[in-house]
Design a protein around this motif. Sequence first.
Motif, short mmCIF file in Angstrom:
data_model
loop_
_atom_site.label_atom_id
_atom_site.label_comp_id
_atom_site.label_asym_id
_atom_site.label_seq_id
_atom_site.Cartn_x
_atom_site.Cartn_y
_atom_site.Cartn_z
N SER A 1 41.77 -27.19 23.57
CA SER A 1 40.42 -27.33 24.13
C SER A 1 39.99 -28.78 24.17
O SER A 1 39.29 -29.21 25.11
N THR A 2 40.39 -29.56 23.18
CA THR A 2 40.06 -30.99 23.17
C THR A 2 40.68 -31.68 24.38
O THR A 2 40.02 -32.49 25.05
N LEU A 3 41.93 -31.35 24.69
CA LEU A 3 42.58 -31.92 25.86
C LEU A 3 41.88 -31.47 27.14
O LEU A 3 41.59 -32.28 28.03
N LEU A 4 41.57 -30.17 27.23
CA LEU A 4 40.91 -29.65 28.43
C LEU A 4 39.58 -30.36 28.66
O LEU A 4 39.25 -30.76 29.78
N ARG A 5 38.81 -30.53 27.59
CA ARG A 5 37.49 -31.15 27.71
C ARG A 5 37.59 -32.64 28.04
O ARG A 5 36.64 -33.23 28.55
N ALA A 6 38.74 -33.23 27.74
CA ALA A 6 38.94 -34.64 28.12
C ALA A 6 39.03 -34.80 29.63
O ALA A 6 38.69 -35.84 30.18
N PHE A 7 39.48 -33.74 30.33
CA PHE A 7 39.68 -33.83 31.77
C PHE A 7 38.37 -34.04 32.53
O PHE A 7 38.38 -34.57 33.64
N ASN A 8 37.24 -33.56 31.98
CA ASN A 8 35.97 -33.85 32.66
C ASN A 8 34.97 -34.53 31.72
O ASN A 8 33.76 -34.47 31.94
N ARG B 1 30.94 -33.27 38.25
CA ARG B 1 30.69 -32.60 39.53
C ARG B 1 32.00 -32.30 40.23
O ARG B 1 32.17 -31.25 40.85
N LYS B 2 32.95 -33.20 40.11
CA LYS B 2 34.26 -33.01 40.75
C LYS B 2 35.16 -32.06 39.94
O LYS B 2 36.05 -31.43 40.50
N ILE B 3 34.93 -32.02 38.63
CA ILE B 3 35.77 -31.21 37.75
C ILE B 3 34.86 -30.27 36.97
O ILE B 3 34.25 -30.65 35.97
N GLY B 4 34.72 -29.03 37.47
CA GLY B 4 33.81 -28.06 36.85
C GLY B 4 34.46 -27.37 35.66
O GLY B 4 35.67 -27.45 35.45
N MET B 5 33.62 -26.68 34.87
CA MET B 5 34.15 -26.04 33.66
C MET B 5 33.54 -24.67 33.44
O MET B 5 32.34 -24.47 33.61
N VAL B 6 34.40 -23.73 33.06
CA VAL B 6 33.99 -22.37 32.68
C VAL B 6 34.39 -22.20 31.21
O VAL B 6 35.53 -22.42 30.84
N PHE B 7 33.43 -21.78 30.40
CA PHE B 7 33.64 -21.75 28.95
C PHE B 7 34.15 -20.39 28.48
O PHE B 7 34.19 -19.42 29.21
N GLN B 8 34.47 -20.37 27.19
CA GLN B 8 35.07 -19.17 26.57
C GLN B 8 34.13 -17.98 26.64
O GLN B 8 34.51 -16.89 27.06
N PRO C 1 29.88 -37.04 18.99
CA PRO C 1 29.73 -38.39 18.40
C PRO C 1 31.07 -38.89 17.84
O PRO C 1 31.78 -38.16 17.15
N GLY C 2 31.39 -40.13 18.16
CA GLY C 2 32.60 -40.75 17.62
C GLY C 2 33.87 -40.42 18.36
O GLY C 2 34.94 -40.94 18.04
N CYS C 3 33.78 -39.54 19.37
CA CYS C 3 34.99 -39.16 20.11
C CYS C 3 35.21 -40.16 21.26
O CYS C 3 34.28 -40.49 21.99
N HIS C 4 36.45 -40.64 21.38
CA HIS C 4 36.77 -41.53 22.50
C HIS C 4 38.22 -41.31 22.91
O HIS C 4 39.02 -40.77 22.15
N ALA C 5 38.53 -41.72 24.12
CA ALA C 5 39.87 -41.53 24.68
C ALA C 5 40.51 -42.88 24.93
O ALA C 5 39.83 -43.86 25.25
N THR C 6 41.84 -42.92 24.80
CA THR C 6 42.62 -44.08 25.22
C THR C 6 43.70 -43.60 26.17
O THR C 6 43.99 -42.41 26.25
N GLY C 7 44.30 -44.52 26.89
CA GLY C 7 45.24 -44.14 27.94
C GLY C 7 44.50 -43.91 29.24
O GLY C 7 43.34 -44.30 29.40
N GLU C 8 45.17 -43.24 30.18
CA GLU C 8 44.58 -43.06 31.50
C GLU C 8 44.48 -41.58 31.88
O GLU C 8 45.35 -40.78 31.56
N LEU C 9 43.40 -41.28 32.60
CA LEU C 9 43.23 -39.98 33.24
C LEU C 9 42.90 -40.27 34.70
O LEU C 9 41.82 -40.79 35.00
N LEU C 10 43.84 -40.00 35.59
CA LEU C 10 43.71 -40.43 36.98
C LEU C 10 43.32 -39.28 37.89
O LEU C 10 43.97 -38.23 37.91
N LEU C 11 42.25 -39.47 38.64
CA LEU C 11 41.85 -38.58 39.72
C LEU C 11 41.86 -39.40 40.99
O LEU C 11 41.11 -40.37 41.11
N GLN C 12 42.75 -39.03 41.92
CA GLN C 12 42.91 -39.80 43.17
C GLN C 12 43.12 -41.29 42.86
O GLN C 12 42.56 -42.17 43.52
N GLY C 13 43.93 -41.54 41.86
CA GLY C 13 44.30 -42.92 41.53
C GLY C 13 43.29 -43.69 40.71
O GLY C 13 43.55 -44.82 40.29
N GLU C 14 42.11 -43.09 40.45
CA GLU C 14 41.08 -43.79 39.68
C GLU C 14 41.06 -43.28 38.25
O GLU C 14 41.05 -42.07 38.01
#
Length: 258
Positions: free
Chosen positions: A48-55, A89-96, A62-75
Amino acid sequence: MENNINYAIETNNLSIHYGNFTAVRGVNMKVERQKITAIIGPSGCGKSTLLRAFNRMNDFVPGCHATGELLLQGENLYSNNVDPVEVRRKIGMVFQKPNPFPKSIYENIAWGARINGFKGKMDDLVEQSLRSAALWDEVKDKLQESAYALSGGQQQRLCIARTIAIQPEIILMDEPASALDPISTLRIEELMQELKKNYTIIIVTHNMQQAARASDYTAMMMIDDQRAGGVIEFEDTKTIFTRPSDKRTEDYVTGRFG
C-alpha cells in the motif's frame, strides 16, 4: 520516445522513507498502458505504501518522503515544480473500504468533478460515470438518495464512478474488494476488465486468486533483511503464477509462505 508510448508510469530506483526508516527500497517498474498490474506480497511488505507513492498520497503522512524517480509521460512526479493535486487528478484512487461522501449518489459524482473545474453538462457526466462503473441501472431512479443507502458493493462501484468522473489516466485500487462478498468481488473484477479499455489500473491485493484472475502483470514484493519492502519479481501474471524465477515468489503464490 518509446517509454512514453508503451508505459503509463515508470519508477527508477523509487524508495519511500518514514523519517530515517526506509519502508520501500529501490523499486524499478514499467507499468504498461491499459493493463491491470497487481502488487502482491505478505503483510507489511509495503504494497500500500508503494501504491500510495504513485499519486503522492504518502505526502499526507508526516515525515514521509520519496527518493528516486516516478515518471508519468517522462516527467518526474516528485520534482519540486509538480503540483501533487494535479498528480491526483491524473492518478485516481479507490480505497479498501468504500468511502462515499455523506451526500446524494448524484453529488458523490458531481462534487469532485465540480471542484476540478468540470464545465460540461453535469447530468451527462454523472450518467456516463455511473454507466462506466456498471451502476447506472441500479441507481438511476434514486440519484438524490444518500449514497449510504447503497450496499457495500454498490458503494465501492460508486467510489470507482467518482474516480472516473475526474477523468484520470491511471486508477489505483488498494484491496478494493477485501470488504466485499464473493459476488460483489466478482463484479468489481469484471468492472476492472471493462475499465482497462480506457484506463491503466494498478491494484494491491492479498487475494492470490484475484491477482491470477484479474491482472495482466504482477509485481511480487518481499521484505529484505533491513525490514524494507521491495519488488523481487515483476512479470506477466501467468509467468509469476506458473514459472516464477524467485523461489520466494513460488512459495508465496502456492501458499507455503506468508
